[in-house]
Design a protein around this motif. Structure first.
Motif, mmCIF file in Angstrom:
data_model
loop_
_atom_site.group_PDB
_atom_site.id
_atom_site.type_symbol
_atom_site.label_atom_id
_atom_site.label_comp_id
_atom_site.label_asym_id
_atom_site.label_seq_id
_atom_site.Cartn_x
_atom_site.Cartn_y
_atom_site.Cartn_z
ATOM 1 N N ASP A 214 42.005 34.384 27.540
ATOM 2 C CA ASP A 214 43.031 35.393 27.776
ATOM 3 C C ASP A 214 42.558 36.326 28.875
ATOM 4 O OD1 ASP A 214 44.875 34.601 25.792
ATOM 5 O OD2 ASP A 214 43.666 35.595 24.248
ATOM 6 N N ALA A 215 43.422 36.598 29.840
ATOM 7 C CA ALA A 215 43.111 37.620 30.832
ATOM 8 C C ALA A 215 43.167 38.971 30.150
ATOM 9 C CB ALA A 215 44.093 37.562 31.988
ATOM 10 N N LEU A 216 42.115 39.776 30.324
ATOM 11 C CA LEU A 216 42.061 41.079 29.672
ATOM 12 C C LEU A 216 42.687 42.168 30.532
ATOM 13 C CD1 LEU A 216 38.448 40.878 28.194
ATOM 14 C CD2 LEU A 216 40.617 40.195 27.146
ATOM 15 N N SER A 217 42.477 42.082 31.837
ATOM 16 C CA SER A 217 43.071 43.044 32.768
ATOM 17 C C SER A 217 43.388 42.314 34.059
ATOM 18 C CB SER A 217 42.118 44.213 33.043
ATOM 19 O OG SER A 217 40.916 43.760 33.646
ATOM 20 N N ILE A 218 44.356 42.834 34.774
ATOM 21 C CA ILE A 218 44.739 42.234 36.053
ATOM 22 C C ILE A 218 45.184 43.336 37.000
ATOM 23 C CG2 ILE A 218 47.125 41.796 35.330
ATOM 24 C CD1 ILE A 218 46.997 39.197 37.012
ATOM 25 N N SER A 219 44.825 43.180 38.250
ATOM 26 C CA SER A 219 45.187 44.155 39.270
ATOM 27 C C SER A 219 46.691 44.129 39.540
ATOM 28 C CB SER A 219 44.428 43.837 40.563
ATOM 29 O OG SER A 219 45.043 44.405 41.695
ATOM 30 N N GLY A 220 47.286 45.308 39.595
ATOM 31 C CA GLY A 220 48.690 45.388 39.949
ATOM 32 C C GLY A 220 48.949 44.846 41.349
ATOM 33 N N TYR A 221 47.981 45.010 42.234
ATOM 34 C CA TYR A 221 48.122 44.475 43.590
ATOM 35 C C TYR A 221 48.165 42.955 43.548
ATOM 36 C CZ TYR A 221 47.080 43.532 48.513
ATOM 37 O OH TYR A 221 47.124 43.070 49.810
ATOM 38 N N ALA A 222 47.312 42.340 42.709
ATOM 39 C CA ALA A 222 47.315 40.883 42.589
ATOM 40 C C ALA A 222 48.636 40.384 42.027
ATOM 41 C CB ALA A 222 46.157 40.424 41.702
ATOM 42 N N VAL A 223 49.189 41.117 41.064
ATOM 43 C CA VAL A 223 50.476 40.737 40.490
ATOM 44 C C VAL A 223 51.560 40.747 41.556
ATOM 45 C CG1 VAL A 223 52.290 41.434 38.868
ATOM 46 C CG2 VAL A 223 49.889 41.508 38.159
ATOM 47 N N ARG A 224 51.546 41.769 42.417
ATOM 48 C CA ARG A 224 52.546 41.846 43.485
ATOM 49 C C ARG A 224 52.342 40.757 44.529
ATOM 50 N NH1 ARG A 224 51.054 47.274 43.186
ATOM 51 N NH2 ARG A 224 49.972 47.134 45.191
ATOM 52 N N ASP A 225 51.062 40.384 44.746
ATOM 53 C CA ASP A 225 50.748 39.453 45.824
ATOM 54 C C ASP A 225 50.996 38.000 45.434
ATOM 55 O OD1 ASP A 225 49.873 39.365 48.512
ATOM 56 O OD2 ASP A 225 47.899 38.647 47.890
ATOM 57 N N LEU A 226 51.012 37.708 44.144
ATOM 58 C CA LEU A 226 51.143 36.345 43.665
ATOM 59 C C LEU A 226 52.489 36.120 42.995
ATOM 60 C CD1 LEU A 226 47.641 35.853 42.015
ATOM 61 C CD2 LEU A 226 48.456 34.644 44.031
ATOM 62 N N ASN A 227 52.931 34.871 43.036
ATOM 63 C CA ASN A 227 54.087 34.469 42.251
ATOM 64 C C ASN A 227 53.553 33.929 40.921
ATOM 65 O OD1 ASN A 227 56.303 33.318 41.054
ATOM 66 N ND2 ASN A 227 56.949 32.145 42.853
ATOM 67 N N LEU B 98 41.859 42.282 43.862
ATOM 68 C CA LEU B 98 42.481 40.973 44.066
ATOM 69 C C LEU B 98 42.490 40.129 42.799
ATOM 70 C CD1 LEU B 98 40.830 39.904 47.461
ATOM 71 C CD2 LEU B 98 43.032 41.030 47.119
ATOM 72 N N GLY B 99 42.072 40.711 41.658
ATOM 73 C CA GLY B 99 41.805 39.803 40.573
ATOM 74 C C GLY B 99 42.163 40.185 39.168
ATOM 75 N N LEU B 100 41.529 39.442 38.266
ATOM 76 C CA LEU B 100 41.687 39.633 36.836
ATOM 77 C C LEU B 100 40.328 39.473 36.172
ATOM 78 C CD1 LEU B 100 41.494 36.594 35.306
ATOM 79 C CD2 LEU B 100 43.725 36.352 36.384
ATOM 80 N N ASN C 35 49.249 38.868 28.286
ATOM 81 C CA ASN C 35 48.927 40.121 27.607
ATOM 82 C C ASN C 35 47.906 40.968 28.365
ATOM 83 O OD1 ASN C 35 50.600 39.627 25.297
ATOM 84 N ND2 ASN C 35 49.074 38.154 24.573
ATOM 85 N N ALA C 36 47.653 40.613 29.607
ATOM 86 C CA ALA C 36 46.661 41.359 30.389
ATOM 87 C C ALA C 36 47.155 42.765 30.709
ATOM 88 C CB ALA C 36 46.353 40.613 31.689
ATOM 89 N N GLU C 37 46.243 43.721 30.649
ATOM 90 C CA GLU C 37 46.561 45.092 31.050
ATOM 91 C C GLU C 37 46.669 45.144 32.573
ATOM 92 O OE1 GLU C 37 44.501 49.554 31.137
ATOM 93 O OE2 GLU C 37 43.398 47.824 30.363
ATOM 94 N N VAL C 38 47.817 45.549 33.076
ATOM 95 C CA VAL C 38 48.019 45.654 34.528
ATOM 96 C C VAL C 38 47.520 47.021 34.980
ATOM 97 C CG1 VAL C 38 49.684 45.594 36.410
ATOM 98 C CG2 VAL C 38 50.004 44.107 34.414
#
Length: 302
Positions: free
Chosen positions: A4-17, A54-56, A98-101
């Motif tokens: 499970d991804a625990l956290s993810i960058s909001g920038y990465a979310v915007r940059d990726l589909n 850039l990541g998670l 369920n990763a925290e953005v």
């Protein structure tokens, strides 16, 4: 293996589909890796390390196993919020649902906190001994590049008061600062070895400091730096470094730098020292390289 991804960058979310994307594993380290998707880069690291813009992050035990399961060139796919890495003997599935953005934008400081912050940073410089720790030879050309970057930040600072009763900054001084900055960017970009060359790390640190110090001011001059980096970076450096430079130009930074800006506003030397130590621990010389650039931005606070 399922993680499970625990956290993810909001920038990465915007940059990726996150619905549908295909790519390949770009590079693998002991407890992290980079995955390339259609010109974007996704860093997967341990929750024990600072979150990359850039990541998670995943739990540490899972992160430590990734390097034995996949290799550069392994296929990767994103579908419906699940990242799959097709390794040699197993498929790694990382659920992003369920990763925290986390917002990785460089924060805007409280203006009253800026007064005296240069004294704090300058007081720490001898302790850090950054020129001796960077990945470039600290020769006259490298030194001049940092001086030119610092002068560019100083002129940007001086321009703040022009419309508030301050003395106008002569046009020739502004133009000289701009030319010096452009020369420094041209010299440092792509200079050095590794996935993130030292010169790029210096520019990333400087841009982060510049964005922080000038967050709530007119960016008529400071934006020239980000425009110059954006113009020159494509094809001049590594894919990983180019991705971090692009994120820096977009106003984002890694978690350790965001923590450092908060520590600086506290004026707590112990907290600042702890935050600096965490930055210095990044890579072989990347932390020291970026801190040298970050410090250059603070030479404007006079």
């Amino acid at each position: 293996m399922k993680l499970d991804a625990l956290s993810i960058s909001g920038y990465a979310v915007r940059d990726l589909n996150l619905d549908v994307a295909t790519g390949h594993v770009h590079s693998v380290f002991r407890t992290s890796l980079n995955v390339g998707f259609n010109g974007s880069l996704l860093h997967i690291g341990s929750a024990e390390s600072p979150l990359s813009c850039l990541g998670l992050t995943v739990e540490p035990e899972g992160a430590s196993r990734l390097g034995s399961l996949v290799e550069p060139g392994s296929l990767a796919g994103l579908r419906n919020g699940v990242l799959r890495l097709y390794g040699r003997a197993d498929v790694v599935e990382i659920d992003l649902g369920n990763a925290e953005v986390r917002d990785m934008a460089v924060p805007a400081p409280c203006p009253e906190r800026l007064e005296g912050m240069d004294v704090v940073v300058s007081g720490c410089l001898p302790t850090w001994d950054l020129p001796a720790r960077i990945g470039l030879s600290w020769d006259s050309r490298a030194s001049r590049s940092l001086v030119d970057l610092a002068r560019f930040s100083a002129v940007s600072r001086a321009m703040w008061g022009q419309g508030e009763g301050g003395f106008p900054v002569p046009a020739e001084r502004v133009e000289a600062a701009r030319r010096g900055m452009c020369s420094s960017v041209d010299y440092l970009l792509g200079r050095g070895l590794g996935l993130t060359p030292s010169g790029d790390d210096i520019l990333t640190g400087f841009g982060t400091g510049l964005r922080y110090l000038h967050a709530d001011r007119s960016r008529s001059l400071t934006e020239r730096f980000f425009e110059e980096v954006s113009r020159l970076a494509p094809g001049r450096t590594t894919a990983v470094s180019e991705a971090y430079l692009r994120a820096m130009c977009d106003g984002c930074a890694n978690e350790d730098y965001i923590a450092l800006t908060h520590a600086l506003e506290s004026f707590d030397r112990a907290a600042i020292g702890s935050a600096v130590d965490r930055v210095l621990s990044v890579g072989h010389t990347s932390g020291a390289d970026s801190l040298l650039g970050f410090s250059a931005a603070f030479c404007c606070l006079v």
